[in-house]
Enzyme design. Structure first.
Site, PDB file in Angstrom:
ATOM      1  N   MET A  34     -12.340  47.074 -30.189  1.00 13.40           N
ATOM      2  CA  MET A  34     -13.396  48.195 -29.436  1.00 13.40           C
ATOM      3  C   MET A  34     -12.905  49.719 -29.498  1.00 13.40           C
ATOM      4  SD  MET A  34     -15.520  46.848 -26.561  1.00 13.40           S
ATOM      5  CE  MET A  34     -14.050  46.494 -25.191  1.00 13.40           C
ATOM      6  N   HIS A  41      -3.392  44.801 -31.334  1.00 11.59           N
ATOM      7  CA  HIS A  41      -4.745  44.703 -32.378  1.00 11.59           C
ATOM      8  C   HIS A  41      -3.961  44.823 -33.553  1.00 11.59           C
ATOM      9  CE1 HIS A  41      -7.099  47.364 -29.245  1.00 11.59           C
ATOM     10  NE2 HIS A  41      -7.763  46.485 -29.546  1.00 11.59           N
TER      11      HIS A  41
HETATM   12  P1  AMP Z   1     -10.941  44.778 -27.884  1.00 13.59           P
HETATM   13  O1  AMP Z   1     -10.447  46.003 -28.954  1.00 13.59           O
HETATM   14  O2  AMP Z   1      -9.882  44.421 -25.905  1.00 13.59           O
HETATM   15  O3  AMP Z   1     -12.170  44.236 -27.365  1.00 13.59           O
HETATM   16  O4  AMP Z   1      -9.538  43.983 -28.160  1.00 13.59           O
HETATM   17  C1  AMP Z   1      -9.787  43.694 -29.319  1.00 13.59           C
HETATM   18  C2  AMP Z   1      -9.273  42.452 -29.765  1.00 13.59           C
HETATM   19  O5  AMP Z   1      -7.336  42.796 -29.766  1.00 13.59           O
HETATM   20  C3  AMP Z   1      -9.058  41.208 -29.252  1.00 13.59           C
HETATM   21  O6  AMP Z   1      -9.327  39.894 -29.590  1.00 13.59           O
HETATM   22  C4  AMP Z   1      -8.318  41.310 -28.138  1.00 13.59           C
HETATM   23  O7  AMP Z   1      -7.600  39.522 -27.731  1.00 13.59           O
HETATM   24  C5  AMP Z   1      -7.193  41.380 -28.794  1.00 13.59           C
HETATM   25  N1  AMP Z   1      -6.019  41.850 -27.869  1.00 13.59           N
HETATM   26  C6  AMP Z   1      -6.415  42.910 -27.029  1.00 13.59           C
HETATM   27  N2  AMP Z   1      -5.060  43.232 -26.647  1.00 13.59           N
HETATM   28  C7  AMP Z   1      -4.188  42.625 -26.773  1.00 13.59           C
HETATM   29  C8  AMP Z   1      -2.904  42.324 -26.841  1.00 13.59           C
HETATM   30  N3  AMP Z   1      -1.736  42.758 -25.940  1.00 13.59           N
HETATM   31  N4  AMP Z   1      -2.313  41.242 -27.719  1.00 13.59           N
HETATM   32  C9  AMP Z   1      -3.264  40.473 -28.462  1.00 13.59           C
HETATM   33  N5  AMP Z   1      -4.171  40.670 -28.645  1.00 13.59           N
HETATM   34  C10 AMP Z   1      -4.759  41.690 -27.832  1.00 13.59           C
END
Ligand code: AMP
Length: 286
Positions: A34, A41
């Site tokens: 997102m 990420h």
């Molecule tokens: P988001 O943008 O929050 O929807 O996250 C996108 C992807 O990044 C999802 O698969 C999350 O689980 C992963 N993600 C977000 N924060 C972290 C983190 N601190 N460590 C590893 N993966 C992450």
């Protein structure tokens, strides 16, 4: 050598580009996000770059997974800077569609999968409809990108399980790759929402991970009930925190454990409000 990164907002354009790659026998890795990218990420991007010929990152703030309108409105958006970060980490294609591109007004959203308790407990209990929204958008994105591998973070453990279930139930031919949680030096799990914390809140935010580590340490000697009570009380001693849940569950089902009889599968997970920001984290206990 990789030269540049292509950016698309239209499904037809990104498909055309990926069809060329497929014809040339290239493998495709996909990282749905997102945006408001951080090192968590980028770890997923890096892994995809290492394991595939082409890496696609999507940036789409998915309105239908937000149960709280204020959270959607305040969700950080920074497409320009995200693009620069992706380019410098070897991403080949950025797909950043509009809401109308993903959800044309004439189309009705429907997903005929019952995830059972998995979508009703923990995050599902406190964010009704959230996982349905996640599953709908991830299915759409997988249909568009058709990757060989898709990368998800264990930080969103329940989401990872929902996606694995989605892919297995619909027999979508993609390998779901689970990636470890990336943390700040003080232990706070990286999250786009962290930038909404005040300086004071950010200072105490590492207590969430400290509490989870304490849960792990205490699991050697104390009962689950005692540890849970202690951890919630410990966090809430700081008036900035409001614990929504802190549970010790079986990581294969996410159902609560009451006794330490499945120690090797125990996972502690929590959702905590810090001021008006909601943060989640988890830790495998063995
Ligand atoms: P988001 O943008 O929050 O929807 O996250 C996108 C992807 O990044 C999802 O698969 C999350 O689980 C992963 N993600 C977000 N924060 C972290 C983190 N601190 N460590 C590893 N993966 C992450």
């Amino acid at each position: 050598m990789r030269i540049g990164m292509k950016e698309f907002t239209l499904i037809s354009e990104v498909r055309e580009e990926l069809d060329k790659a497929l014809k040339n026998g290239k493998t495709i890795g996909f990282v749905p996000t997102m945006g408001a990218l951080h090192k968590g990420h980028l770890e997923l991007i890096g892994r995809s770059v290492r394991e595939n010929d082409i890496t696609v990152c999507s940036i789409f703030v998915n309105p239908i997974q937000f149960n709280n309108p204020e959270d959607l409105e305040k969700y950080p958006r920074n497409l320009k800077q995200d693009g620069k970060m992706l380019l410098s980490h070897g991403c080949d294609i950025l797909f950043a569609p509009s809401v109308a591109e993903i959800y044309p007004p004439e189309e009705k959203e429907d997903l005929k999968i019952d995830f059972g308790t998995l979508e009703q407990i923990l995050e599902g209990k406190f964010r009704p409809g959230h996982f349905r929204g996640v599953a709908i958008v991830v299915k759409k994105l997988l249909d568009i990108v058709k990757p060989d591998r898709a990368y998800f973070g264990k930080k969103d453990y329940q989401q990872l399980m929902i996606i694995s279930e989605l892919v297995s139930r619909l027999q979508i031919p993609v390998k779901i790759v689970a990636c470890e949680t990336v943390r700040e030096p003080d232990g706070l799990a990286m999250s786009s929402r962290n930038m909404r914390l005040t300086i004071g809140e950010r200072k105490v935010a590492a207590k969430i991970f400290e509490a989870l580590k304490q849960v792990k340490e205490r699991s050697a000697t104390q009962s689950i009930g005692v540890i849970k009570k202690w951890a919630i009380k410990h966090l809430q001693e700081n008036p900035a925190f409001r614990v929504e849940y802190l549970e010790i569950v079986d990581k294969r089902t996410l159902l609560p454990l009451t006794k330490w009889n499945n120690r090797q599968n125990a996972l502690a997970c929590t959702a905590v409000w810090l001021g008006n920001v909601r943060l989640i984290d988890n830790l495998e206990l063995f």
